[in-house]
Design a protein around this motif. Sequence first.
Motif, PDB file in Angstrom:
ATOM      1  N   UNK A 132       0.811  -1.217   0.000  1.00 23.66           N
ATOM      2  CA  UNK A 132       0.000   0.000   0.000  1.00 23.66           C
ATOM      3  C   UNK A 132       0.846   1.271   0.000  1.00 23.66           C
ATOM      4  N   UNK A 133       2.049   1.203   0.546  1.00 24.37           N
ATOM      5  CA  UNK A 133       2.894   2.400   0.546  1.00 24.37           C
ATOM      6  C   UNK A 133       3.542   2.641  -0.818  1.00 24.37           C
ATOM      7  N   UNK A 134       3.747   1.583  -1.601  1.00 26.69           N
ATOM      8  CA  UNK A 134       4.341   1.743  -2.934  1.00 26.69           C
ATOM      9  C   UNK A 134       3.352   2.364  -3.921  1.00 26.69           C
ATOM     10  N   UNK A 135       2.108   1.961  -3.812  1.00 27.26           N
ATOM     11  CA  UNK A 135       1.071   2.437  -4.741  1.00 27.26           C
ATOM     12  C   UNK A 135      -0.140   2.863  -3.914  1.00 27.26           C
ATOM     13  N   UNK A 136      -0.066   4.053  -3.388  1.00 25.02           N
ATOM     14  CA  UNK A 136      -1.084   4.558  -2.472  1.00 25.02           C
ATOM     15  C   UNK A 136      -2.348   4.971  -3.209  1.00 25.02           C
ATOM     16  N   UNK A 137      -3.496   4.686  -2.614  1.00 30.08           N
ATOM     17  CA  UNK A 137      -4.777   5.126  -3.153  1.00 30.08           C
ATOM     18  C   UNK A 137      -5.229   6.314  -2.322  1.00 30.08           C
ATOM     19  N   UNK A 138      -5.412   7.435  -2.993  1.00 32.07           N
ATOM     20  CA  UNK A 138      -5.733   8.697  -2.315  1.00 32.07           C
ATOM     21  C   UNK A 138      -7.044   8.588  -1.530  1.00 32.07           C
ATOM     22  N   UNK A 139      -6.983   8.993  -0.270  1.00 32.53           N
ATOM     23  CA  UNK A 139      -8.174   9.028   0.570  1.00 32.53           C
ATOM     24  C   UNK A 139      -8.575   7.706   1.186  1.00 32.53           C
ATOM     25  N   UNK A 140      -7.699   6.724   1.155  1.00 27.59           N
ATOM     26  CA  UNK A 140      -8.060   5.415   1.700  1.00 27.59           C
ATOM     27  C   UNK A 140      -7.527   5.232   3.119  1.00 27.59           C
ATOM     28  N   UNK A 141      -8.182   4.362   3.858  1.00 28.46           N
ATOM     29  CA  UNK A 141      -7.721   3.953   5.181  1.00 28.46           C
ATOM     30  C   UNK A 141      -6.982   2.637   5.002  1.00 28.46           C
ATOM     31  N   UNK A 142      -5.738   2.564   5.480  1.00 30.98           N
ATOM     32  CA  UNK A 142      -4.949   1.346   5.337  1.00 30.98           C
ATOM     33  C   UNK A 142      -5.084   0.502   6.591  1.00 30.98           C
ATOM     34  N   UNK A 143      -5.597  -0.725   6.396  1.00 28.68           N
ATOM     35  CA  UNK A 143      -5.717  -1.692   7.468  1.00 28.68           C
ATOM     36  C   UNK A 143      -5.523  -3.073   6.848  1.00 28.68           C
ATOM     37  N   UNK A 144      -4.292  -3.599   6.907  1.00 28.31           N
ATOM     38  CA  UNK A 144      -4.027  -4.900   6.276  1.00 28.31           C
ATOM     39  C   UNK A 144      -4.979  -5.983   6.767  1.00 28.31           C
ATOM     40  N   UNK A 145      -5.234  -6.937   5.896  1.00 32.92           N
ATOM     41  CA  UNK A 145      -6.180  -8.008   6.196  1.00 32.92           C
ATOM     42  C   UNK A 145      -5.784  -8.755   7.476  1.00 32.92           C
ATOM     43  N   UNK A 146      -4.510  -8.832   7.783  1.00 29.47           N
ATOM     44  CA  UNK A 146      -4.061  -9.501   9.003  1.00 29.47           C
ATOM     45  C   UNK A 146      -4.472  -8.736  10.264  1.00 29.47           C
ATOM     46  N   UNK A 147      -4.733  -7.440  10.147  1.00 25.37           N
ATOM     47  CA  UNK A 147      -5.113  -6.607  11.290  1.00 25.37           C
ATOM     48  C   UNK A 147      -6.620  -6.401  11.410  1.00 25.37           C
ATOM     49  N   UNK A 148      -7.396  -6.881  10.452  1.00 25.07           N
ATOM     50  CA  UNK A 148      -8.837  -6.647  10.468  1.00 25.07           C
ATOM     51  C   UNK A 148      -9.501  -7.202  11.721  1.00 25.07           C
ATOM     52  N   UNK A 149      -9.126  -8.385  12.123  1.00 25.79           N
ATOM     53  CA  UNK A 149      -9.754  -9.019  13.282  1.00 25.79           C
ATOM     54  C   UNK A 149      -9.587  -8.170  14.543  1.00 25.79           C
ATOM     55  N   UNK A 150      -8.459  -7.542  14.687  1.00 23.15           N
ATOM     56  CA  UNK A 150      -8.169  -6.759  15.882  1.00 23.15           C
ATOM     57  C   UNK A 150      -8.740  -5.342  15.812  1.00 23.15           C
ATOM     58  N   UNK A 151      -8.755  -4.732  14.619  1.00 17.83           N
ATOM     59  CA  UNK A 151      -9.086  -3.312  14.518  1.00 17.83           C
ATOM     60  C   UNK A 151     -10.330  -2.989  13.696  1.00 17.83           C
ATOM     61  N   UNK A 152     -11.152  -3.966  13.357  1.00 14.38           N
ATOM     62  CA  UNK A 152     -12.306  -3.670  12.498  1.00 14.38           C
ATOM     63  C   UNK A 152     -13.281  -2.697  13.161  1.00 14.38           C
ATOM     64  N   UNK A 153     -13.292  -2.614  14.474  1.00 14.25           N
ATOM     65  CA  UNK A 153     -14.198  -1.689  15.178  1.00 14.25           C
ATOM     66  C   UNK A 153     -13.825  -0.223  14.933  1.00 14.25           C
ATOM     67  N   UNK A 154     -12.614   0.031  14.474  1.00 15.60           N
ATOM     68  CA  UNK A 154     -12.161   1.400  14.228  1.00 15.60           C
ATOM     69  C   UNK A 154     -12.522   1.913  12.831  1.00 15.60           C
ATOM     70  N   UNK A 155     -13.133   1.078  12.018  1.00 10.67           N
ATOM     71  CA  UNK A 155     -13.557   1.497  10.679  1.00 10.67           C
ATOM     72  C   UNK A 155     -14.786   2.401  10.864  1.00 10.67           C
ATOM     73  N   UNK A 156     -14.717   3.662  10.396  1.00 11.84           N
ATOM     74  CA  UNK A 156     -15.749   4.647  10.720  1.00 11.84           C
ATOM     75  C   UNK A 156     -17.093   4.483  10.009  1.00 11.84           C
ATOM     76  N   UNK A 157     -17.173   3.686   8.965  1.00  9.93           N
ATOM     77  CA  UNK A 157     -18.412   3.559   8.214  1.00  9.93           C
ATOM     78  C   UNK A 157     -18.742   2.087   8.025  1.00  9.93           C
ATOM     79  N   UNK A 158     -20.029   1.772   7.933  1.00  9.32           N
ATOM     80  CA  UNK A 158     -20.443   0.385   7.713  1.00  9.32           C
ATOM     81  C   UNK A 158     -20.481   0.025   6.226  1.00  9.32           C
ATOM     82  N   UNK A 159     -20.368   1.014   5.342  1.00  8.49           N
ATOM     83  CA  UNK A 159     -20.325   0.736   3.901  1.00  8.49           C
ATOM     84  C   UNK A 159     -18.932   1.072   3.401  1.00  8.49           C
ATOM     85  N   UNK A 160     -18.254   0.074   2.829  1.00  5.56           N
ATOM     86  CA  UNK A 160     -16.853   0.247   2.439  1.00  5.56           C
ATOM     87  C   UNK A 160     -16.603  -0.234   1.016  1.00  5.56           C
ATOM     88  N   UNK A 161     -15.541   0.298   0.446  1.00  2.00           N
ATOM     89  CA  UNK A 161     -14.969  -0.165  -0.819  1.00  2.00           C
ATOM     90  C   UNK A 161     -13.632  -0.800  -0.448  1.00  2.00           C
TER      91      UNK A 161
END
Length: 115
Positions: A52-81
């Motif tokens: 994600x740091x090599x090819x950044x997408x403007x305006x995105x929140x970076x949360x690797x799939x390995x961290x989703x289980x621990x930090x999914x509660x911090x995602x601010x919206x219930x609808x995501x891309x």
Amino acid sequence: MVIGTFSLIIIIFLYVLYLRYFPIKGIPCIDVNSDQIEQLKLKLDIRDYNSSSKREVKGSITMPVAYLKRYYREIPSKEVHVIASDVMEKNLGIRFLRNKGFKVSSYTITDCKCE
């Protein structure tokens, strides 16, 4: 007893294959270079930090799939891309997010073009 253990191993093996490789239907793919991606409300980048740091997408929140289980509660919206680097990562991320009550409206795989 031996047949039961063997059957259990086969069932677990098939379940893991399903989670990783069975395609998810009904979610549209949006090309990373299209204008549609700029209009999306919450872009969740589930690629690892190196990708994600090599090819950044403007305006995105970076949360690797390995961290989703621990930090999914911090995602601010219930609808995501979802932005992923390959199909397996996309499948794991979308299935996890759906199980936690998120609505995945679309996805992007950065290493290939949408059809």
